[in-house]
Enzyme design. Sequence first.
Site, mmCIF file in Angstrom:
data_model
loop_
_atom_site.group_PDB
_atom_site.id
_atom_site.type_symbol
_atom_site.label_atom_id
_atom_site.label_comp_id
_atom_site.label_asym_id
_atom_site.label_seq_id
_atom_site.Cartn_x
_atom_site.Cartn_y
_atom_site.Cartn_z
ATOM 1 N N TYR A 3 0.904 -1.367 0.127
ATOM 2 C CA TYR A 3 0.037 0.042 -0.044
ATOM 3 C C TYR A 3 0.922 1.353 0.076
ATOM 4 O O TYR A 3 1.612 1.462 0.592
ATOM 5 C CB TYR A 3 -0.999 -0.068 1.125
ATOM 6 C CG TYR A 3 -1.612 1.159 1.278
ATOM 7 C CD1 TYR A 3 -2.935 1.314 0.770
ATOM 8 C CD2 TYR A 3 -1.279 2.488 1.922
ATOM 9 C CE1 TYR A 3 -3.687 2.329 0.770
ATOM 10 C CE2 TYR A 3 -2.013 3.601 1.970
ATOM 11 C CZ TYR A 3 -3.364 3.659 1.533
ATOM 12 O OH TYR A 3 -4.223 4.812 1.343
ATOM 13 N N GLU A 9 -3.424 7.345 -4.285
ATOM 14 C CA GLU A 9 -3.278 6.092 -3.621
ATOM 15 C C GLU A 9 -3.024 4.991 -4.443
ATOM 16 O O GLU A 9 -3.686 5.039 -5.567
ATOM 17 C CB GLU A 9 -4.617 5.770 -2.916
ATOM 18 C CG GLU A 9 -4.404 4.648 -1.833
ATOM 19 C CD GLU A 9 -5.879 4.312 -1.358
ATOM 20 O OE1 GLU A 9 -6.193 4.330 -0.285
ATOM 21 O OE2 GLU A 9 -6.921 3.820 -2.239
#
Length: 385
Positions: free
Chosen positions: A107, A195
């Site tokens: 992530y 993101e």
Amino acid sequence: MKLHEYQSKDLLARYGVPVPAGEVTSDFAEARSIAQRIGGQVVVKAQVLMGGRGKAGGVKLFDNPTSVGDFVHDLIGKRLVSVQNPTGMIVDKVLVAQAIDIAKEFYLAVLLDRSLQKVIVMLSAEGGMEIEQVAEEKPDSIVRVPVDPAWGVFDFQLRKAVSDARIPKEAHGQMIDMIKRLVKAYGESDADMIEINPCALTRDGKLVAADAKVSIDDNALFRHKQYAGTTSDSAENPIEAEGIKRGIAYVHLGGDIGIIGNGAGLVMQSLDEVTAAGGRPADFLDVGGGAQAERVKSCVELVLMDRNVKGILLNIFGGITRVDEVAKGVLQAFSELNADIPVVARIEGTAVEEGRRLLQGTKIVPAATVQEAAKKIVELSYAGR
Ligand code: GDP
Ligand code: MN
């Protein structure tokens, strides 16, 4: 404004971030030819602005272009529903991209941390699942580094970050390079969030952005005209989308007491007071300065589009705004929409006498202070439960 995955990946590719080759389409036959052109295994991904597309059935891998065509044929026009978005969103475009042979998922994000009042890089070796879930189950796996996009980032910060996040050693160099490119893209694009989840490490050791979500600061959109026209479908919530169309600052909060005020500060105070009184605010709505009856009516309509709303708190301090105009708007809205829910109004300021007179004898309950208004609306809305 949230950009679609394909727009986000195009943006990041311009900054040299590795993204798989792919093209976007609404047509199943074209999807098939894109898959043919790419060759080998492809991934088809619904381009809807919601999280959890994978679990919702909007992401699928294929070895064969014919099955791509069939899948896209069925997917276009379908509503995808996920945990993050129970209302769901209708698919009108798909991205057909080269599939990545994923060995590990990480992530990675650059975003504004409002409590730190800084831009931060967020990094975790636990990719693929939603970051909220990671934050709950493995909070220690998340590493946060404050950065300044105007200055750029320092290598020592990132070397420590990738090591703290336990990213495998062989990927450190590529990860640091990718973060630098993201930070540069973030600053130059006026983004408020980038993101990459998952940021994938392939079996042959390459780091690739398998997914990408970029959001551009709405206040800077005038500098990014290429995204104009995709704005209204960029809101996750249909009422927010309608708010964008009407030029009304509406944020869906998910509770059941509608909030309307003029000025962001007054609206936020109303949210706090309603919460303190035991209520759950349904929305944030700022009617703006100098609102006329027509606009106030439009605002009430917007709040009432949310079927969960059990009552409305109106908090208006008239400076430029004339309170009697507000009263007229609310009364018009209610007579036309014949909504049978309680409304408590705290109105003060310019033309307040006329305003109060207009509301007298109507079902709109007056309140002298915001605290009193909050208490009353909570009582009336939750009565009989
Ligand atoms: P999201 O669910 O909306 O966040 O969509 P993602 O693009 O993140 O896709 C969901 C999941 O599908 C990812 O976490 C991956 O596990 C998987 N996935 C997506 N693209 C690929 C790919 O190219 N190859 C493989 N093997 N898996 C993929
Ligand atoms: Mn994802």
